[in-house]
Design an enzyme around this catalytic site. Sequence first.
Site, PDB file in Angstrom:
ATOM      1  CG  ASP A 299      -2.302   0.651   0.896  1.00 54.56           C
ATOM      2  OD1 ASP A 299      -2.282   1.863   0.638  1.00 54.56           O
ATOM      3  OD2 ASP A 299      -3.338  -0.026   0.910  1.00 54.56           O
TER       4      ASP A 299
ATOM      5  CG  HIS B 130      -0.885   1.521  -3.328  1.00 53.92           C
ATOM      6  ND1 HIS B 130      -2.130   1.195  -2.844  1.00 53.92           N
ATOM      7  CD2 HIS B 130      -0.462   0.433  -4.029  1.00 53.92           C
ATOM      8  CE1 HIS B 130      -2.447  -0.024  -3.233  1.00 53.92           C
ATOM      9  NE2 HIS B 130      -1.443  -0.517  -3.947  1.00 53.92           N
TER      10      HIS B 130
END
Length: 417
Positions: free
Chosen positions: A237, A260
């Site tokens: 993430d 991310h």
Amino acid sequence: MVNLQGTFNILFVLGVVISTHSHVVSAQGVFSVMDPKYGAVGDGAKDDTQAFTKAWADACSATTGIPKLVVPKGKTFFVGPTSFMGPCKAKNVTFELGGTIVAPENPAAWNTAKGGPGTWLVFNGVNGLLVNGGGVIDGRGKGWWEKSCSNTKHLGAPGCTKTQPAAINFWGTNGGQFRDITVQNSGMFHVTLLKLEGFEAYNIKINSPEDSPNTDGIHLQDVKQVTIADSQFRGGDDCVSIGDRSSFVYVRNCHCGPGHGVSIGSLGKNGAQADVEEIHVEKIEFVGTMFGARIKTYQGGKGYCRKISYKNSNFTNVMNPIFIDQFYWSTNKNEVGSAVSISDVTFEGLTGTTDVKTPTAISLSCSKLIPCSGIKISNVNLTPAVAGTKLTSNCTNAKGTILGKVEPAVTSLISSA
């Protein structure tokens, strides 16, 4: 990433809360968890939680010098959910982690009776704390990833878990430092910083598989004057995620990928107020990430996100290098009455390649009700990772200026002049 505001409220019903009223003090001010009076074994199998609690109680109660709790090199310590509580009596205290700490491997071993496992290791209210030593914190999170409601294999299937344990958590640890530590395989966030001021993180290595859900590297919320530098983030993430009520945050000279990107948000969930400003990100190597420089807000939110900069960074095969989204997790682009105001955002000196699966290299999706304003895009050069692909930009309801050469061209930015 998910919003952890509710999770933060469960600190005091989880794990072991450590008393700081013991008065046993080592003459040298060094408290090794393997001292016979504490009794840690360090074989990775025997539960050493109580040894850590006893050693912390003595270190935190010491009144002279800089007391140091020592976790020796070459040993592996099995430790359950534990809260290292302050305030301590000395002005500064050190937690020297030379060895490895491992979490319970089976989710069934965690106490989920009172709302679920939100944390594993917590330092709470310990001002002047230094955690260092070159050791490893291993959350052994595979079992949690398989049960997570965010796992793409079952996305919200019956019996999935919405909350998994964050590995190491610094809450109210004003004037603290976290450095030279590897945190890996966390069940959820690897590191959280909450309700603190004046905190520094250096040479931190975050390492989890790319497909591990919600494994943000460092998540910040309700913080001021925080520096994160010279670190490596590899996970599933956001490398760094910056939440509500955060200001004067500096992220620089880091590797990000897989992951991310370095993200602000998500902000404004369920109509919440956001107060985020003075966030500055510089000299980041984004490699194979889903996003790069990202701001994400929910429809219906309130407040502001302002005075933001992403500068002098490089992208290698990144899907969405520059990305603002005021419609996060919404398939409906119709306005819903309010939005978090996004203003004074600078993207400067950003270069590199874009994954051609998403040829929109620059995307600014802003609210018609409260447009993004004061956007400055300066000297940006993004090219396709595969030659011959045409990159594009998408800009909706954003006002600002273009300085120097910008590629791909952003023709739909509304001039602020």
